[in-house]
Design a protein around this motif. Structure first.
Motif, PDB file in Angstrom:
ATOM      1  N   TYR A 145       0.835  -1.205   0.000  1.00 38.12           N
ATOM      2  CA  TYR A 145       0.000   0.000   0.000  1.00 38.12           C
ATOM      3  C   TYR A 145       0.871   1.256   0.000  1.00 38.12           C
ATOM      4  CZ  TYR A 145      -3.555   3.388   1.512  1.00 38.12           C
ATOM      5  OH  TYR A 145      -4.383   4.478   1.595  1.00 38.12           O
ATOM      6  N   TYR A 150      -1.442  -0.524  -5.015  1.00 40.23           N
ATOM      7  CA  TYR A 150      -2.720  -0.765  -4.344  1.00 40.23           C
ATOM      8  C   TYR A 150      -3.341  -2.095  -4.750  1.00 40.23           C
ATOM      9  CZ  TYR A 150      -2.121   4.136  -3.229  1.00 40.23           C
ATOM     10  OH  TYR A 150      -1.620   5.314  -2.782  1.00 40.23           O
ATOM     11  N   ILE A 154      -4.535  -4.791  -2.151  1.00 29.80           N
ATOM     12  CA  ILE A 154      -5.921  -5.277  -2.101  1.00 29.80           C
ATOM     13  C   ILE A 154      -5.960  -6.806  -2.159  1.00 29.80           C
ATOM     14  CG2 ILE A 154      -8.119  -5.366  -3.365  1.00 29.80           C
ATOM     15  CD1 ILE A 154      -7.534  -2.420  -4.215  1.00 29.80           C
ATOM     16  N   TRP A 157      -4.818  -8.274   1.176  1.00 23.43           N
ATOM     17  CA  TRP A 157      -5.814  -8.068   2.237  1.00 23.43           C
ATOM     18  C   TRP A 157      -7.079  -8.881   1.998  1.00 23.43           C
ATOM     19  CZ3 TRP A 157      -4.695  -2.124   2.132  1.00 23.43           C
ATOM     20  CH2 TRP A 157      -3.581  -1.868   2.949  1.00 23.43           C
ATOM     21  N   LYS A 158      -7.447  -9.012   0.716  1.00 21.54           N
ATOM     22  CA  LYS A 158      -8.632  -9.806   0.402  1.00 21.54           C
ATOM     23  C   LYS A 158      -8.449 -11.250   0.860  1.00 21.54           C
ATOM     24  CE  LYS A 158     -11.753  -7.388  -1.898  1.00 21.54           C
ATOM     25  NZ  LYS A 158     -13.164  -7.530  -2.211  1.00 21.54           N
ATOM     26  N   GLN A 171     -10.837  -4.156   6.340  1.00 26.43           N
ATOM     27  CA  GLN A 171     -11.911  -3.674   5.462  1.00 26.43           C
ATOM     28  C   GLN A 171     -11.696  -2.220   5.072  1.00 26.43           C
ATOM     29  OE1 GLN A 171     -14.516  -5.199   4.232  1.00 26.43           O
ATOM     30  NE2 GLN A 171     -14.764  -7.083   5.429  1.00 26.43           N
ATOM     31  N   ILE A 174      -8.813  -1.830   2.612  1.00 24.07           N
ATOM     32  CA  ILE A 174      -9.193  -2.282   1.267  1.00 24.07           C
ATOM     33  C   ILE A 174     -10.017  -1.171   0.604  1.00 24.07           C
ATOM     34  CG2 ILE A 174     -10.536  -3.962  -0.054  1.00 24.07           C
ATOM     35  CD1 ILE A 174      -9.868  -6.064   2.073  1.00 24.07           C
ATOM     36  N   TYR A 178      -9.098   0.889  -2.809  1.00 22.66           N
ATOM     37  CA  TYR A 178      -9.973   0.989  -3.985  1.00 22.66           C
ATOM     38  C   TYR A 178     -10.165   2.446  -4.394  1.00 22.66           C
ATOM     39  CZ  TYR A 178     -11.598  -3.875  -4.286  1.00 22.66           C
ATOM     40  OH  TYR A 178     -11.678  -5.219  -4.485  1.00 22.66           O
ATOM     41  N   GLN A 190     -16.889  -1.353   0.601  1.00 23.43           N
ATOM     42  CA  GLN A 190     -16.037  -1.614   1.758  1.00 23.43           C
ATOM     43  C   GLN A 190     -16.285  -0.597   2.872  1.00 23.43           C
ATOM     44  OE1 GLN A 190     -13.838  -4.144   2.119  1.00 23.43           O
ATOM     45  NE2 GLN A 190     -14.407  -4.943   0.117  1.00 23.43           N
TER      46      GLN A 190
END
Lengths: 251, 185
Positions: A145, A150, A154, A157-158, A171, A174, A178, A190
């Motif tokens: 990040y 990004y 993402i 983290w997903k 959350q 993320i 986005y 999110q």
């Protein structure tokens, strides 16, 4: 010539400050003025404090002019040491805001998207602590990040989010990731539950939700979220701007 | 010397933004007509307002807001003429004649010139950490209450108060050290 005192204790400092900011009661003020008249070193200290107060306000003004420096995310981790990458990040963000600000001031009618661009500073992320192995994946994502990668952040983290009940923190980040990549609808998905919840990321999620709605040209929804965070000076300012520039526009 | 009550019924951010709006267009025009650029005008404004603002706080300027605008403009002219002189000495491409006379005006600027002190104060503030600058900005510049700042920074009122005190002491220390290095305060 009097020397400055080596040390000013908090009580004395606050007395001088209250005198300068004119918040002393009449009685306390007279007492302080008598003290002043009798103590040249106190007069000298007062003059010094006047200069410090002047520089603190004028320099804050310059920072304010250059960018909306106070980022709404400063609250997350006030004791955290700002890593060099953060400073670099903020300098870059500040430049962007400055450039967009100049452009924005020159344009006569301001669209919600322009306002969003003017006020949007990406969340700088959290300091990466190497000690914590339990949260290794989360911080691994944070490294990406902070490198502005990004998409990678993402996806990392997903994968945490799928494995277990993901935390608000995951959350939230993320969501802002986005937003940083202009995927507004995913950002909304999110951020909405976080902003509607009661967790520590609630206010920041509300701020970035408002930015997201502005980017989507939905100023009314943006305004509703801004109203939930009156403690952010930027939120109040942005709300005023919105009222001025888009009085009758509806989403 | 009086506290700054008449001036600060508004928060400093409002006062300063007004001063900016009142004086920058005039100053830009003046600089552009006198061999300078837009960037020069911006830099000159920053330097001028810093000087004037410090003198306002220390009582070396006292007067109404209108007089303060006049004061700002006189300082700006004075500084700009000095700048032009120093540029022409360095033989840069200043084509226009540098005016001979001092910037005329009602204020005695040489007595209240604080350029060197202003630089030291500025450097001191810039050396503070981000957290200090944020807190001092919110409290003194934006006039946020301790409570508001505590909420924003996720902290208690009392710690914000203590941090604010420490930040001001750090600023004081930095400035006094710099002043001593430059031979006296």
């Amino acid at each position: 010539m009097e020397e400055y005192k080596d040390h000013i204790d908090q009580e004395l400092f606050e007395q001088i400050e209250a005198y300068l900011l004119n918040t002393l009661s009449q009685e306390d003020r007279s007492r302080f003025e008598k003290q002043l008249a009798a103590d040249p070193s106190l007069q000298k200290e007062l003059d010094l404090q006047r200069q410090l107060l002047a520089i603190a306000t004028i320099e804050s003004f310059k920072l304010d002019q250059e960018a909306t420096i106070e980022n709404p995310s400063a609250g997350s981790n006030p004791s955290a040491i700002v890593k060099p990458i953060n400073k670099w990040w903020w300098a870059a963000a500040a430049m962007l805001v400055l450039i967009s600000g100049i452009w924005y001031l020159q344009s006569k009618s301001v669209s919600p998207q322009q306002l969003a661009n003017h006020y949007f500073i990406p969340d700088p992320g959290l300091p990466v602590t190497m000690s914590s192995t339990r949260q290794y994946q989360f911080y691994d994502g944070m490294v990406s990040y902070k490198e502005a990668d990004y998409d990678k952040a993402i996806s990392i983290w997903k994968s945490i989010a799928q494995n277990n009940n993901s935390s608000d923190t995951v959350q939230y980040f993320i969501g802002v990731a986005y937003l940083n990549t202009d995927q507004y609808n995913d950002a909304l998905q999110q951020l909405l539950p976080i902003a509607e919840g009661k967790g520590k990321w609630k206010d920041k999620a509300a701020w970035y939700l408002a930015i997201t709605y502005l980017k989507l040209n939905q100023p009314k929804k943006a305004a509703n979220w801004l109203k939930t965070i009156p403690s952010y000076p930027e939120a109040t300012e942005l709300l005023e701007e919105l009222n001025q520039s888009n009085p009758e526009q509806s989403p | 010397m009086e506290p700054l009550n008449d001036w600060f019924t508004d928060s400093p951010d409002k006062v300063l933004k007004k001063l900016y709006a009142d004086n920058l267009p005039w100053l830009e025009q003046y600089v552009l007509q006198n061999s300078g650029s837009g960037t020069d005008a911006h830099d000159l404004f920053q330097e001028t307002i810093t000087s004037a603002w410090i003198n306002l706080h220390t009582g070396r300027f006292s007067g109404s807001r209108d007089q303060f605008n006049a004061y700002i403009r006189q300082i700006a002219k004075h500084k700009w003429l000095n700048e032009l002189r120093s540029r022409s000495r360095k033989k840069t491409t200043v084509t226009d004649q540098v005016p001979d006379q001092e910037a005329a005006g009602i204020f005695h600027l040489t007595e209240t010139d604080n350029t060197e002190k202003a630089t030291l104060l500025q450097e001191s503030f810039q050396e503070l950490g981000d957290k200090c600058r944020t807190i001092l900005g919110l409290y003194y510049y934006r006039k946020k209450s301790l409570n508001e700042i505590a909420l924003k920074l996720n902290n208690t009122e009392n710690s914000i108060k203590t941090i604010k005190y420490r930040c001001m002491m750090q600023l004081r220390q930095l400035f006094l050290e710099k002043s001593r290095q430059h031979g006296g305060v």
